[in-house]
Design a protein around this motif. Structure first.
Motif, short mmCIF file in Angstrom:
data_model
loop_
_atom_site.label_atom_id
_atom_site.label_comp_id
_atom_site.label_asym_id
_atom_site.label_seq_id
_atom_site.Cartn_x
_atom_site.Cartn_y
_atom_site.Cartn_z
N ALA A 13 -8.67 61.17 30.59
CA ALA A 13 -7.71 62.25 30.83
C ALA A 13 -6.29 61.69 30.74
O ALA A 13 -6.04 60.55 31.13
CB ALA A 13 -7.92 62.84 32.21
N HIS A 60 -4.47 63.55 35.78
CA HIS A 60 -4.66 62.75 36.99
C HIS A 60 -3.75 63.27 38.10
O HIS A 60 -4.16 63.43 39.26
CB HIS A 60 -4.36 61.28 36.73
N MET A 80 -12.21 68.47 35.14
CA MET A 80 -12.30 67.00 35.20
C MET A 80 -13.73 66.49 35.40
O MET A 80 -13.94 65.29 35.55
CB MET A 80 -11.40 66.48 36.33
N CYS A 111 -14.68 63.50 33.20
CA CYS A 111 -13.69 62.42 33.07
C CYS A 111 -14.28 61.11 33.59
O CYS A 111 -14.72 61.00 34.73
CB CYS A 111 -12.42 62.77 33.85
#
Length: 127
Positions: free
Chosen positions: A13, A18, A56, A59
């Protein structure tokens, strides 16, 4: 709405995701019981925190230690990992937090339904 968030590249990512994940964790912490799911802002657009966590889930980046503790303190079972450094990927944290948001939403929905039923029963008994 998922397409307004930056895409992952081979499981990684961009730093903006983040940071958005960190903001979503903080919004979860500030979430007042009984209110709507909090939102965070990405490029001026409100994004529900559940969407950030869901985005996410694939990820593979390693979660920073300060965020690991923010996640593990919410778990009912101790966190353990097969990783030699006991690292948690964003994907694991995202899945945990997505479930936490859903559980909280279900509790809220359940209490809304129960309040409606109580009110309806009260109206039925007191014409």
């Amino acid at each position: 709405m998922n397409n307004l968030l930056p895409e992952l590249h081979e499981g990684h990512a961009p730093i903006t995701l983040h940071q958005l994940f960190r903001d979503a964790l903080e919004a979860y912490d500030d979430w007042i019981e009984g209110t709507e799911v909090p939102v965070v802002y990405h490029q001026g657009t409100a994004v529900p925190i559940a969407l950030v966590f869901d985005h996410m889930r694939d990820c593979t980046d390693i979660l920073p230690n300060n965020m690991v503790s923010a996640i593990t303190e919410r778990l009912t079972k101790p966190w353990s990992s097969n990783s030699p450094l006991d690292e948690m990927p964003f994907s694991t944290a995202a899945r945990v937090m997505y479930v936490m948001v859903r559980k909280r939403q279900l509790r809220r929905s359940s209490s809304d339904i129960n309040a409606f039923i109580r009110r309806f029963e009260k109206l039925r008994t007191n014409p």
